[in-house]
Design a protein around this motif. Sequence first.
Motif, PDB file in Angstrom:
ATOM      1  N   GLN A  29      30.362  10.748  -7.719  1.00 42.19           N
ATOM      2  CA  GLN A  29      29.409   9.907  -7.116  1.00 42.19           C
ATOM      3  C   GLN A  29      28.326  10.675  -6.803  1.00 42.19           C
ATOM      4  O   GLN A  29      27.088  10.776  -6.557  1.00 42.19           O
ATOM      5  CB  GLN A  29      30.655   9.686  -5.448  1.00 42.19           C
ATOM      6  N   GLU A  41      36.752  11.487  -8.566  1.00 43.05           N
ATOM      7  CA  GLU A  41      36.085  10.131  -7.643  1.00 43.05           C
ATOM      8  C   GLU A  41      34.887  11.025  -6.722  1.00 43.05           C
ATOM      9  O   GLU A  41      33.972  10.354  -6.890  1.00 43.05           O
ATOM     10  CB  GLU A  41      37.003   9.588  -6.596  1.00 43.05           C
ATOM     11  N   LEU A  42      35.471  11.501  -5.866  1.00 45.21           N
ATOM     12  CA  LEU A  42      34.333  12.416  -5.306  1.00 45.21           C
ATOM     13  C   LEU A  42      32.621  12.605  -6.078  1.00 45.21           C
ATOM     14  O   LEU A  42      31.859  12.600  -5.752  1.00 45.21           O
ATOM     15  CB  LEU A  42      35.016  13.454  -4.352  1.00 45.21           C
ATOM     16  N   ASN A  68      35.606   5.221  -8.679  1.00 49.62           N
ATOM     17  CA  ASN A  68      34.810   4.621  -8.292  1.00 49.62           C
ATOM     18  C   ASN A  68      34.756   2.561  -8.909  1.00 49.62           C
ATOM     19  O   ASN A  68      33.880   2.684  -9.235  1.00 49.62           O
ATOM     20  CB  ASN A  68      33.609   5.095  -8.621  1.00 49.62           C
TER      21      ASN A  68
END
Length: 247
Positions: free
Chosen positions: A242, A238-239, A28
């Motif tokens: 978030q 990354e997910l 991100n």
Amino acid sequence: MSLAIVIMAAGKGTRMKSDLPKVLHEANGKPLVAYVIEKSQALDPGKIVLIVGHQAGLVRNATAGFPVDYALQEPQLGTGHAVMQAEPFLKDFEGEVVILSGDAPLFTARTLGALIGFHRSRQAVATVLTAEMDDPTGYGRIIRNGGGEEVLKIVEQKDATEAEKAVTEINSGVYVFNAAELFSALHGITNKNAQGEYYLTDVFGICFGKGKKVCAYKVADANEIRGINTPEQLREAELLLQGEEYL
């Protein structure tokens, strides 16, 4: 100063299929190691030592805005050798040393604080952060003393018996050590193994051999101890990053 943090950031990360140091791959829009340093800062340590090696200049440049000391590991001779490089920065330091990996950004400062508090309350010389894995293949297993808080041994998969392989509690690679015990034991490890490297986990063998108290603290969410070794694992991290629970 009663707390110091050592972050391992010297590796190549060959499975990332990139020449970029693994800790500089971005999740991100932010390097992995930046997440680790920021979460370390939340604990208000007296010192943060970043162990650099592969493309050390790039790692220094990317982290120049942080209040860290840089210890150069050159050549890279294993995890124990990496931590040895931090010793000059922690001369006369009396307190705890937390060891983190620059490519494992999903732990929370809350978990790290709880780990340190547990370690201090049990008066252990070392405490390992652990997690339960449905499939623990490839990870070192934590063998507890009769199922209690103390650790009897940490066994790598390749050295484990069938009974030990059935254990699903694994070593995260996140540790808290009493500083004097850590560096004393590091002076006693050798590189007499197939890789010719100095392994940080050999420190535990020395502690066990001296009858020292080593404990394990299990994190409820195994995602927190995920390391990143492949592009697929980076996308998964990354997910997760978030979501607010991992920030």
